[in-house]
Design a protein around this motif. Sequence first.
Motif, PDB file in Angstrom:
ATOM      1  N   ARG A 139     -10.692   5.476  -1.965  1.00 34.00           N
ATOM      2  CA  ARG A 139     -10.987   5.788  -3.447  1.00 34.00           C
ATOM      3  C   ARG A 139      -9.945   4.999  -4.292  1.00 34.00           C
ATOM      4  O   ARG A 139     -10.048   4.524  -5.403  1.00 34.00           O
ATOM      5  N   THR A 140      -8.647   5.107  -3.745  1.00 36.21           N
ATOM      6  CA  THR A 140      -7.616   4.541  -4.607  1.00 36.21           C
ATOM      7  C   THR A 140      -7.075   3.360  -3.983  1.00 36.21           C
ATOM      8  O   THR A 140      -6.112   2.646  -4.745  1.00 36.21           O
ATOM      9  N   TYR A 141      -7.473   2.908  -2.540  1.00 33.81           N
ATOM     10  CA  TYR A 141      -7.150   1.633  -2.080  1.00 33.81           C
ATOM     11  C   TYR A 141      -7.502   0.247  -2.953  1.00 33.81           C
ATOM     12  O   TYR A 141      -8.336   0.441  -3.665  1.00 33.81           O
ATOM     13  N   PRO A 142      -6.381  -0.480  -3.343  1.00 35.53           N
ATOM     14  CA  PRO A 142      -5.091  -0.779  -2.586  1.00 35.53           C
ATOM     15  C   PRO A 142      -3.946  -0.076  -3.364  1.00 35.53           C
ATOM     16  O   PRO A 142      -2.660  -0.543  -3.156  1.00 35.53           O
ATOM     17  N   LEU A 143      -4.216   0.687  -4.179  1.00 28.90           N
ATOM     18  CA  LEU A 143      -3.181   1.271  -4.973  1.00 28.90           C
ATOM     19  C   LEU A 143      -2.585   2.605  -4.285  1.00 28.90           C
ATOM     20  O   LEU A 143      -3.154   3.398  -4.220  1.00 28.90           O
ATOM     21  N   ASP A 144      -1.150   2.603  -4.351  1.00 31.91           N
ATOM     22  CA  ASP A 144      -0.521   3.787  -3.631  1.00 31.91           C
ATOM     23  C   ASP A 144       0.567   4.138  -4.704  1.00 31.91           C
ATOM     24  O   ASP A 144       1.223   3.651  -5.568  1.00 31.91           O
ATOM     25  N   TYR A 145       0.862   5.634  -4.690  1.00 33.99           N
ATOM     26  CA  TYR A 145       1.735   6.090  -5.325  1.00 33.99           C
ATOM     27  C   TYR A 145       2.535   7.022  -4.337  1.00 33.99           C
ATOM     28  O   TYR A 145       2.141   8.154  -3.639  1.00 33.99           O
ATOM     29  N   ASP A 146       3.926   6.842  -4.488  1.00 32.37           N
ATOM     30  CA  ASP A 146       4.957   7.542  -3.646  1.00 32.37           C
ATOM     31  C   ASP A 146       5.625   8.871  -4.267  1.00 32.37           C
ATOM     32  O   ASP A 146       6.492   9.593  -3.853  1.00 32.37           O
ATOM     33  N   GLY A 147       4.872   9.236  -5.350  1.00 34.46           N
ATOM     34  CA  GLY A 147       5.758  10.244  -6.246  1.00 34.46           C
ATOM     35  C   GLY A 147       6.422  10.009  -6.930  1.00 34.46           C
ATOM     36  O   GLY A 147       6.873  10.803  -8.208  1.00 34.46           O
ATOM     37  N   THR A 148       6.836   8.699  -7.263  1.00 32.71           N
ATOM     38  CA  THR A 148       7.665   8.124  -8.300  1.00 32.71           C
ATOM     39  C   THR A 148       7.040   6.712  -8.902  1.00 32.71           C
ATOM     40  O   THR A 148       7.025   6.422 -10.024  1.00 32.71           O
ATOM     41  N   HIS A 149       6.877   5.874  -8.044  1.00 36.02           N
ATOM     42  CA  HIS A 149       6.219   4.750  -8.278  1.00 36.02           C
ATOM     43  C   HIS A 149       4.958   4.277  -7.793  1.00 36.02           C
ATOM     44  O   HIS A 149       4.559   4.537  -6.532  1.00 36.02           O
ATOM     45  N   PHE A 150       4.360   3.343  -8.521  1.00 33.66           N
ATOM     46  CA  PHE A 150       2.854   2.809  -7.922  1.00 33.66           C
ATOM     47  C   PHE A 150       3.361   1.505  -7.084  1.00 33.66           C
ATOM     48  O   PHE A 150       4.341   0.788  -7.493  1.00 33.66           O
ATOM     49  N   SER A 151       2.580   1.313  -6.152  1.00 32.96           N
ATOM     50  CA  SER A 151       2.524   0.041  -5.389  1.00 32.96           C
ATOM     51  C   SER A 151       1.388  -0.495  -4.843  1.00 32.96           C
ATOM     52  O   SER A 151       0.269   0.331  -4.933  1.00 32.96           O
ATOM     53  N   ILE A 152       1.344  -1.773  -4.423  1.00 31.53           N
ATOM     54  CA  ILE A 152       0.079  -2.257  -3.909  1.00 31.53           C
ATOM     55  C   ILE A 152       0.282  -2.373  -2.274  1.00 31.53           C
ATOM     56  O   ILE A 152       1.040  -3.218  -2.062  1.00 31.53           O
ATOM     57  N   VAL A 153      -0.606  -1.614  -1.539  1.00 31.42           N
ATOM     58  CA  VAL A 153      -0.380  -1.535  -0.098  1.00 31.42           C
ATOM     59  C   VAL A 153      -0.791  -2.890   0.669  1.00 31.42           C
ATOM     60  O   VAL A 153      -0.741  -3.071   1.566  1.00 31.42           O
ATOM     61  N   ASP A 154      -1.860  -3.559  -0.344  1.00 33.20           N
ATOM     62  CA  ASP A 154      -2.405  -4.924   0.338  1.00 33.20           C
ATOM     63  C   ASP A 154      -2.443  -5.898  -0.774  1.00 33.20           C
ATOM     64  O   ASP A 154      -3.493  -5.991  -1.386  1.00 33.20           O
ATOM     65  N   VAL A 155      -1.370  -6.726  -0.707  1.00 37.19           N
ATOM     66  CA  VAL A 155      -1.556  -7.702  -1.726  1.00 37.19           C
ATOM     67  C   VAL A 155      -2.528  -8.791  -1.510  1.00 37.19           C
ATOM     68  O   VAL A 155      -2.756  -9.507  -2.370  1.00 37.19           O
ATOM     69  N   ASP A 156      -3.034  -8.994  -0.385  1.00 37.08           N
ATOM     70  CA  ASP A 156      -3.911  -9.904   0.136  1.00 37.08           C
ATOM     71  C   ASP A 156      -5.528  -9.479  -0.341  1.00 37.08           C
ATOM     72  O   ASP A 156      -6.309 -10.245  -0.085  1.00 37.08           O
ATOM     73  N   CYS A 157      -5.456  -8.074  -0.755  1.00 37.09           N
ATOM     74  CA  CYS A 157      -6.826  -7.752  -1.168  1.00 37.09           C
ATOM     75  C   CYS A 157      -7.662  -8.700  -2.266  1.00 37.09           C
ATOM     76  O   CYS A 157      -6.727  -8.956  -3.139  1.00 37.09           O
ATOM     77  N   PRO A 158      -8.640  -9.185  -2.107  1.00 39.24           N
ATOM     78  CA  PRO A 158      -9.285  -9.944  -2.930  1.00 39.24           C
ATOM     79  C   PRO A 158      -9.469  -9.662  -4.457  1.00 39.24           C
ATOM     80  O   PRO A 158      -9.387 -10.282  -5.434  1.00 39.24           O
ATOM     81  N   GLY A 159      -9.521  -8.251  -4.503  1.00 41.43           N
ATOM     82  CA  GLY A 159      -9.761  -7.569  -5.597  1.00 41.43           C
ATOM     83  C   GLY A 159      -8.433  -7.509  -6.703  1.00 41.43           C
ATOM     84  O   GLY A 159      -8.496  -7.227  -7.690  1.00 41.43           O
ATOM     85  N   VAL A 160      -7.323  -7.663  -5.992  1.00 39.09           N
ATOM     86  CA  VAL A 160      -6.261  -7.459  -6.714  1.00 39.09           C
ATOM     87  C   VAL A 160      -6.062  -8.839  -7.749  1.00 39.09           C
ATOM     88  O   VAL A 160      -5.859 -10.001  -7.273  1.00 39.09           O
TER      89      VAL A 160
END
Length: 236
Positions: A139-160
């Motif tokens: 449900r959250t893919y490709p957005l990730d949160y490490d407790g401090t910052h958000f990041s994109i785990v798959d920059v090649d995802c066509p939806g980004v």
Amino acid sequence: MSEEENQNQNSDEKETSKEINQEEKEEKKSRFTFKCTRCDACCKERGPIPITLWDLELWARNGVLANFLPYLEVYTRPNGTVDLILKPLLSEKEEKTEESPEEALKKTPLEDLLNEKCPLYNKEQEKCLVYENRPLSCRTYPLDYDGTHFSIVDVDCPGVGQEGMTKEELKEMRDTAKQMNYELTRIRIALPVLNQIISRNVMMDLMRQNMEAMSKMSDEDRQKLEEIFKGAQEEQ
């Protein structure tokens, strides 16, 4: 104000305006936007999908937990963390026709499945078989949160980068990523503890069963067993 000073002021204002416009462009470029294109790439080559207590509770409430059980496995990642995962399926070319999918899963090391498809994605129908009950991680893919910052785990995802994401949708996705981080932390704390307790109980049950079996043996059978043990020790 002299004409020269006026020109300098206009030049400074233009330079400032350019810098502001450039910053706005950079901000717009770096701002996260996402719209799922349903290309299903994240289902076809996803690798192990982490499962949380939130997922288990959802499946239990919806009466579908039993459907997921054949695909659940505990996985120790290279960094030492322990996850409960949906184990990916073997590629069709590697599957043995005489074996059930469950048997194939048990015999294949997870390291060989890191780029394989989700076990609950149907390639022929090109759809997720459990979309309404999909894990929190999906449900959250490709957005990730490490407790401090958000990041994109798959920059090649066509939806980004796809336009059309509303503020409400962005907030919901960020909240889901935060929840995923919280739930993942929660189950990573719980799994090792539960594993220790379950392993201890299993060992205690085995010892109890062995003691009960020994107590029911006849003197003759017990003597034969002792001779077998003695012979094994002498061979060593």
